[in-house]
Design a protein around this motif. Sequence first.
Motif, short mmCIF file in Angstrom:
data_model
loop_
_atom_site.label_atom_id
_atom_site.label_comp_id
_atom_site.label_asym_id
_atom_site.label_seq_id
_atom_site.Cartn_x
_atom_site.Cartn_y
_atom_site.Cartn_z
N LYS A 1 -6.17 -100.69 -34.29
CA LYS A 1 -6.60 -100.46 -35.54
C LYS A 1 -6.40 -101.99 -36.20
CE LYS A 1 -5.56 -95.83 -35.88
NZ LYS A 1 -6.57 -94.80 -36.30
N ALA B 1 -8.40 -99.86 -46.73
CA ALA B 1 -6.91 -99.98 -47.33
C ALA B 1 -6.28 -101.13 -47.17
CB ALA B 1 -6.19 -98.48 -46.78
N LYS C 1 0.15 -96.28 -38.68
CA LYS C 1 -0.65 -96.03 -37.76
C LYS C 1 -0.30 -96.80 -36.43
CE LYS C 1 -4.35 -95.02 -41.04
NZ LYS C 1 -6.03 -95.20 -41.28
N VAL D 1 -1.25 -91.27 -36.34
CA VAL D 1 -1.19 -91.53 -37.87
C VAL D 1 -0.18 -90.66 -38.37
CG1 VAL D 1 -2.49 -91.52 -39.93
CG2 VAL D 1 -3.70 -92.35 -37.67
N VAL E 1 1.22 -89.57 -42.22
CA VAL E 1 1.13 -89.78 -43.45
C VAL E 1 2.38 -88.85 -44.21
CG1 VAL E 1 -0.42 -89.63 -45.58
CG2 VAL E 1 -1.44 -89.91 -43.57
N GLU F 1 -0.32 -99.25 -44.35
CA GLU F 1 -1.23 -99.45 -45.39
C GLU F 1 -1.25 -98.44 -46.40
OE1 GLU F 1 -5.00 -98.81 -42.81
OE2 GLU F 1 -5.09 -96.59 -43.89
N GLU F 2 -2.01 -99.01 -47.42
CA GLU F 2 -2.00 -98.36 -48.70
C GLU F 2 -2.65 -96.88 -48.48
OE1 GLU F 2 -4.93 -99.70 -52.46
OE2 GLU F 2 -5.43 -100.19 -50.40
N LEU G 1 -4.90 -93.75 -49.57
CA LEU G 1 -6.29 -93.65 -49.98
C LEU G 1 -6.18 -92.16 -50.56
CD1 LEU G 1 -8.40 -95.51 -47.60
CD2 LEU G 1 -7.68 -96.32 -49.93
N LYS H 1 -9.00 -81.96 -41.03
CA LYS H 1 -8.05 -82.46 -39.69
C LYS H 1 -6.86 -81.50 -39.55
CE LYS H 1 -9.91 -86.89 -38.63
NZ LYS H 1 -10.13 -87.86 -39.52
N ASN I 1 -1.58 -82.91 -38.22
CA ASN I 1 -2.94 -83.61 -37.92
C ASN I 1 -3.41 -82.96 -36.53
OD1 ASN I 1 -4.75 -84.93 -39.61
ND2 ASN I 1 -3.14 -86.35 -39.88
N ILE J 1 -11.24 -95.65 -43.98
CA ILE J 1 -10.19 -95.11 -43.56
C ILE J 1 -9.92 -95.49 -41.99
CG2 ILE J 1 -8.60 -93.20 -42.72
CD1 ILE J 1 -9.72 -91.69 -44.96
N GLU J 2 -11.15 -95.47 -41.18
CA GLU J 2 -10.95 -95.83 -39.71
C GLU J 2 -12.52 -96.10 -39.17
OE1 GLU J 2 -9.72 -93.00 -36.96
OE2 GLU J 2 -10.99 -91.36 -37.96
P1 AMP Z 1 -7.26 -91.84 -38.61
O1 AMP Z 1 -6.71 -91.83 -37.37
O2 AMP Z 1 -6.98 -93.23 -38.87
O3 AMP Z 1 -8.36 -91.25 -39.12
O4 AMP Z 1 -6.29 -91.11 -39.69
C1 AMP Z 1 -5.91 -89.72 -39.59
C2 AMP Z 1 -5.89 -89.06 -40.74
O5 AMP Z 1 -5.04 -89.53 -41.54
C3 AMP Z 1 -7.29 -89.46 -41.69
O6 AMP Z 1 -8.36 -88.54 -41.53
C4 AMP Z 1 -6.69 -89.25 -43.20
O7 AMP Z 1 -6.75 -87.92 -43.29
C5 AMP Z 1 -5.24 -89.85 -42.83
N1 AMP Z 1 -5.00 -91.13 -43.32
C6 AMP Z 1 -5.40 -92.18 -42.60
N2 AMP Z 1 -5.36 -93.26 -43.36
C7 AMP Z 1 -5.09 -93.04 -44.44
C8 AMP Z 1 -4.91 -93.75 -45.79
N3 AMP Z 1 -4.76 -94.97 -45.97
N4 AMP Z 1 -4.75 -92.89 -47.05
C9 AMP Z 1 -4.73 -91.65 -46.75
N5 AMP Z 1 -4.88 -90.92 -45.72
C10 AMP Z 1 -5.00 -91.58 -44.50
#
Ligand code: AMP
Length: 417
Positions: free
Chosen positions: A103, A118, A143, A153, A155, A175-176, A178, A204, A214, A272-273
């Motif tokens: 990441k 973010a 993360k 991750v 949240v 991170e911030e 979103l 998810k 998740n 986001i990713e």
């Molecule tokens: P990722 O593995 O980075 O996709 O994160 C898994 C899930 O966490 C994402 O699909 C989002 O639902 C949530 N998520 C990740 N980053 C953020 C963020 N900065 N703000 C809000 N939700 C996030």
Amino acid sequence: MKVLVIGGGAREHALCRSLSLDSDVNALYCAPGNAGIAEVAELRPVDPLDGEAVARLATELRADLVVVGPEAPLVAGVADAVRAVGIPVFGPSGEAAQLEGSKAFAKDVMAAAGVPTARSYVCTTPEEVDEALDAFGAPYVVKDDGLAAGKGVVVTDDRAAARAHALGCDRVVIEEFLDGPEVSLFAITDGVTVLPLQPAQDFKRALDGDAGPNTGGMGAYSPLPWADPKLVDEVMASVLQPTVDELRHRGTPFSGLLYAGLAITSRGTRVIEFNARFGDPETQVVLARLRTPLAGVLLGSANGTLDALPPLSWREDAAVTVVIASHNYPETPRTGDPITGLADVAEQDAPHAYVLHAGTRTEGDEVVSAGGRVLSVTATGSDLAEARDRAYKAVARIGLDGSQYRTDIAAKAAESR
Ligand code: AMP
Ligand code: GLY
């Protein structure tokens, strides 16, 4: 063309299904595959993380193209090992796959390329963690830096839980938060030319109403009737092309599938990713809508000739997929349960609805569960409501003791038309 697909989930079943329908493909292999993929491709045993073994198998099969499905083999350099024996491969190098594998690396690439994401801190000590948590406030987004199969991750509004997760990782990105709906947009690239696919939305969380933990993804649909029609062009210009250009300029060109996970916030679209491979279950719905034969597009990415292809063509149809997961998924999924009703779906719902296998294997005459996500029931229709209806009719025919699925996949989007 002889094609070898590496992997064995519903994404690989969707890829194999599309490739099996492509008249340019005269031999299709999948390694290791699963019980459903065995119906459309010849299975070969292989350790998907062993690059030498995959390259040997591809050579033995005289494959014209190898398609690497999951992230772990990509990050482990399996595509490099296949390229080293002179066989075209769809999928990035291990170095370029760091876009998903780290990441922190992804954040660095985005900062250099001016890609909106973010604001974040990379932390390695408890002091840094505390500072970052306080800088952003709740909800906290923490993360794990490395690959964590969807479990890295957290949240949460709970500062102690956020802190505990952070301290359990060697290196974390904090991170911030979103706010706004999420969109998955995939692009096929050869490192220079970028071809965006149609956007999809994933679900998810494990339970209806986006409750529960998740997961890897419990369902998906495409198209997105609520999205701005300019979304794809905008993300091409602000995210996909700049990222591909940045990686090329760094000397680590990215070819294969670039997956942008986006949040549509009130202040604009943010990444986001990134992932370095087709998303699961979004691939199931995106490929259901792709009219262009798939093999030539994947080969164009592998060979660096995407600029010579005509534009991709899409069906008018909408598509919905519903994941059937094992008892206790995502915590400690139970496996080995028999699955019934597969033949009924094939008899009564095809061609509009069909079952793609994720974690399944054959045991004698039976197909049994072999993983957390077991099946991805996919359907098409003239709109989302029809596709949804067909998907859930097929889901209802399937028996798997203790299994679970969400009943609200694409429900809101289907109403919005
Ligand atoms: P990722 O593995 O980075 O996709 O994160 C898994 C899930 O966490 C994402 O699909 C989002 O639902 C949530 N998520 C990740 N980053 C953020 C963020 N900065 N703000 C809000 N939700 C996030
Ligand atoms: N659908 C989420 C993923 O493939 O990572």
